[in-house]
Design a protein around this motif. Structure first.
Motif, PDB file in Angstrom:
ATOM      1  N   LYS A  59     -18.409  -5.440   1.270  1.00  0.00           N
ATOM      2  CA  LYS A  59     -19.499  -4.689   1.892  1.00  0.00           C
ATOM      3  C   LYS A  59     -19.004  -3.325   2.376  1.00  0.00           C
ATOM      4  O   LYS A  59     -19.677  -2.302   2.196  1.00  0.00           O
ATOM      5  CB  LYS A  59     -20.085  -5.483   3.062  1.00  0.00           C
ATOM      6  N   VAL A  60     -17.815  -3.307   3.008  1.00  0.00           N
ATOM      7  CA  VAL A  60     -17.242  -2.046   3.495  1.00  0.00           C
ATOM      8  C   VAL A  60     -16.949  -1.122   2.322  1.00  0.00           C
ATOM      9  O   VAL A  60     -17.183   0.096   2.386  1.00  0.00           O
ATOM     10  CB  VAL A  60     -15.957  -2.318   4.306  1.00  0.00           C
ATOM     11  N   TYR A  61     -16.442  -1.686   1.228  1.00  0.00           N
ATOM     12  CA  TYR A  61     -16.152  -0.883   0.040  1.00  0.00           C
ATOM     13  C   TYR A  61     -17.417  -0.213  -0.486  1.00  0.00           C
ATOM     14  O   TYR A  61     -17.422   0.990  -0.780  1.00  0.00           O
ATOM     15  CB  TYR A  61     -15.526  -1.761  -1.045  1.00  0.00           C
TER      16      TYR A  61
ATOM     17  N   LEU B 258      -3.950  -7.957  -4.096  1.00  0.00           N
ATOM     18  CA  LEU B 258      -3.184  -8.957  -3.345  1.00  0.00           C
ATOM     19  C   LEU B 258      -4.053 -10.147  -2.979  1.00  0.00           C
ATOM     20  O   LEU B 258      -3.617 -11.293  -3.021  1.00  0.00           O
ATOM     21  CB  LEU B 258      -2.620  -8.331  -2.062  1.00  0.00           C
ATOM     22  N   PHE B 259      -5.298  -9.859  -2.593  1.00  0.00           N
ATOM     23  CA  PHE B 259      -6.214 -10.951  -2.229  1.00  0.00           C
ATOM     24  C   PHE B 259      -6.408 -11.870  -3.413  1.00  0.00           C
ATOM     25  O   PHE B 259      -6.382 -13.082  -3.294  1.00  0.00           O
ATOM     26  CB  PHE B 259      -7.555 -10.370  -1.783  1.00  0.00           C
ATOM     27  N   ASP B 260      -6.572 -11.279  -4.577  1.00  0.00           N
ATOM     28  CA  ASP B 260      -6.762 -12.089  -5.778  1.00  0.00           C
ATOM     29  C   ASP B 260      -5.524 -12.928  -6.050  1.00  0.00           C
ATOM     30  O   ASP B 260      -5.619 -14.079  -6.453  1.00  0.00           O
ATOM     31  CB  ASP B 260      -7.041 -11.172  -6.971  1.00  0.00           C
TER      32      ASP B 260
ATOM     33  N   ASN C 213      -7.898  -1.072  -3.207  1.00  0.00           N
ATOM     34  CA  ASN C 213      -7.429  -1.515  -4.518  1.00  0.00           C
ATOM     35  C   ASN C 213      -6.212  -2.425  -4.406  1.00  0.00           C
ATOM     36  O   ASN C 213      -6.100  -3.430  -5.115  1.00  0.00           O
ATOM     37  CB  ASN C 213      -7.103  -0.309  -5.395  1.00  0.00           C
ATOM     38  N   VAL C 214      -5.300  -2.088  -3.496  1.00  0.00           N
ATOM     39  CA  VAL C 214      -4.104  -2.910  -3.313  1.00  0.00           C
ATOM     40  C   VAL C 214      -4.459  -4.258  -2.699  1.00  0.00           C
ATOM     41  O   VAL C 214      -4.021  -5.310  -3.168  1.00  0.00           O
ATOM     42  CB  VAL C 214      -3.068  -2.173  -2.425  1.00  0.00           C
TER      43      VAL C 214
ATOM     44  N   ILE D  20       0.843  -1.209   0.000  1.00  0.00           N
ATOM     45  CA  ILE D  20       0.000   0.000   0.000  1.00  0.00           C
ATOM     46  C   ILE D  20       0.874   1.253   0.000  1.00  0.00           C
ATOM     47  O   ILE D  20       0.641   2.179  -0.777  1.00  0.00           O
ATOM     48  CB  ILE D  20      -0.943  -0.014   1.214  1.00  0.00           C
ATOM     49  N   LEU D  21       1.886   1.276   0.860  1.00  0.00           N
ATOM     50  CA  LEU D  21       2.770   2.443   0.933  1.00  0.00           C
ATOM     51  C   LEU D  21       3.513   2.640  -0.390  1.00  0.00           C
ATOM     52  O   LEU D  21       3.765   3.769  -0.810  1.00  0.00           O
ATOM     53  CB  LEU D  21       3.755   2.291   2.082  1.00  0.00           C
ATOM     54  N   ASP D  22       3.869   1.533  -1.058  1.00  0.00           N
ATOM     55  CA  ASP D  22       4.568   1.629  -2.342  1.00  0.00           C
ATOM     56  C   ASP D  22       3.635   2.068  -3.467  1.00  0.00           C
ATOM     57  O   ASP D  22       4.073   2.689  -4.433  1.00  0.00           O
ATOM     58  CB  ASP D  22       5.193   0.276  -2.715  1.00  0.00           C
ATOM     59  N   SER D  23       2.347   1.716  -3.347  1.00  0.00           N
ATOM     60  CA  SER D  23       1.410   1.932  -4.451  1.00  0.00           C
ATOM     61  C   SER D  23       0.545   3.178  -4.299  1.00  0.00           C
ATOM     62  O   SER D  23      -0.044   3.636  -5.279  1.00  0.00           O
ATOM     63  CB  SER D  23       0.483   0.713  -4.586  1.00  0.00           C
TER      64      SER D  23
END
Length: 474
Positions: free
Chosen positions: A64-66, A178-180, A173-174, A14-17
């Motif tokens: 759901k949060v998204y 990553l989850f995928d 998004n990150v 996340i910090l990199d992206s």
């Protein structure tokens, strides 16, 4: 992967992206003395992630949060823009006047300083341009909250809220990506009911459709059976029917994951026919015939209803797919699919099981693939009992009736079907997956299966497998 390592992986990625503009925004607000920007940038990002996401990641909850934050952001953008438009008509003396900072600069800056910052534009022209920028910001779907042109018009707390909102979407998004990569690629989705009746087969038997119905036994005595019924309109186009097989099961499993948000909202799923054709072909180079067959399989699943009967009483009815429409978009073939209520309901109520994909991908025997869900279900349930000290070994005895509820054998003698199961089990043993060894009893047509214990990674992923203890009562 340990949860600590997974958290650090997400954080670093996340910090990199994350958009560099968000970092610049945070540093500017911190330098201005805004008390809400008191932590380091890294700590602030971590706090946002910790407030929205749980570790391990639950994909359904994350979605759901998204959706909730997406709707909240849209409303906030509209409110901010409308407020600014309303207060733009205020006089300089009024507290809510949004352009006070520009007005103060105009009042106290020299002509050269004004020209250096705003060029040849007059104060009125600068304000007009800012209003246009707000209108553009409001209508842009990709605009960040921190991109708001007149942030100084709002409170210091609102400025930090804008940062939190933007970090959430960047992080989502990150983590989604990553989850995928780390989860969906290693887990295969199923609905438990797929393994509770012989919907799928490796048999070449074709069913005569003269009557539009057929029966598949689920018990030796005939007290349990699966009756399928074909829609009349579809029936008129066919002479015989091949039942669903392992490739149909893989198509359904693929559809469960291809667009989780549409599935959760019970919306049609639009998927490239090429993706389904690759499943049918078994490789990444499908022919036009594979495209045709993929569409045909989807239409067939949409036109067949499966009815469960026990002692001549119906206990269930399933349509795996409700509707299919072929599409052509910019020269590419697509299918628009509405999944059946059992699949949609499983997604909405978080009852989709996601089992390890690498073990499944090693299998070549079609019956071994069809047995994967029921075997893993039994393995996880017996492991739970073993882990609780209720049993001494990971052993489960399967009867011939059990096999009738797992696979549609089509036809064939009992002994032949039994040998088919033994061959499937042997592949698991040979590949050193799921089954450590098994003992056969041909007199009773039973098989004692000794499972491998769950690995450390599997135990960490138990929540993802979503196989509940009450399944043991079935």
């Amino acid at each position: 992967m340990e949860e600590k390592d997974r958290t650090e992986l997400f954080m670093q990625e996340i910090l990199d992206s994350i958009d560099s503009g968000i970092f610049k925004y945070y540093q500017e607000k911190k330098a201005s003395g805004n008390p809400y920007f008191k932590n380091t940038y890294e700590k602030a990002v971590y706090d946002v992630i910790a407030s929205y996401f749980t570790i391990p990641i639950n994909f359904d909850n994350m979605t759901k949060v998204y959706r909730k934050n997406r709707d909240y952001k849209a409303k906030k953008k509209k409110r901010w823009a409308e407020n600014l438009m309303q207060y733009a008509a205020c006089s300089y003396e009024e507290k809510k006047y949004p352009f006070r900072e520009i007005a103060n600069f105009k009042m106290f800056a020299s002509a050269d300083e004004w020209k250096e910052k705003f060029g040849a534009f007059s104060y009125e022209e600068v304000i007009e341009q800012k209003i246009k920028e707000v209108e553009q910001w409001k209508s842009s779907k990709n605009a960040k909250m921190t991109d708001f042109p007149i942030m100084e018009a709002f409170s210091k707390k609102s400025a930090y809220a804008a940062f939190e909102t933007d970090v959430f979407f960047e992080a989502y998004n990150v983590i989604y990506r990553l989850f995928d990569r780390t989860k969906n690629k290693r887990l295969r989705s199923y609905v438990l009911e797929m393994g509770d009746a012989p919907y799928f087969t490796t048999s070449r038997k074709k069913y005569d459709l003269a009557a539009g119905t057929g029966e598949i036994p689920m018990s030796e005595d005939g007290s349990s059976k699966l009756v399928f019924q074909v829609n009349q309109e579809f029936l008129n186009q066919m002479v015989s029917l091949k039942m669903m097989d392992a490739k149909d099961m893989e198509i359904l499993n693929y559809l469960l994951d291809v667009n989780p948000e549409s599935l959760m909202r019970n919306l049609p799923i639009v998927v490239e026919t090429a993706a389904l054709a690759k499943i049918v072909a078994g490789n990444d180079r499908p022919s036009s015939l594979h495209y045709d067959e993929a569409e045909k399989r989807c239409f067939q699943m949409a036109n067949i209803t499966y009815n469960k009967f026990v002692d001549d009483k119906q206990i269930g009815a399933i349509n795996w797919i409700d509707s299919v429409i072929k599409r052509n978009i910019e020269g590419k073939r697509y299918v628009e699919i509405v999944l059946g209520s059992r699949l949609v309901g499983a997604a909405i109520t978080n009852k989709i099981s996601r089992l390890p994909s690498p073990a499944y991908d090693k299998l070549s025997n079609s019956n071994a693939k069809l047995l994967y869900l029921p075997l893993q279900k039994r393995r996880i349930l017996i492991f739970q009992r073993y882990d609780a000290g209720e049993v001494e070994m990971l052993k489960t005895t399967f009867t011939y009736n059990d096999f009738l509820m797992m696979i549609n054998f089509g036809s064939g003698r009992k002994a032949k079907n039994y040998n088919t199961i033994c061959e499937a089990f042997q592949e698991y043993v040979d590949k050193k997956e799921v089954i450590e060894h098994y003992d056969t009893n041909r007199a009773s047509y039973t098989i004692d299966v000794y499972f491998y214990p769950l690995t450390d990674e599997e135990k960490r992923n138990m929540k993802d497998y979503n196989i509940l203890n009450d399944c043991a009562k079935r």
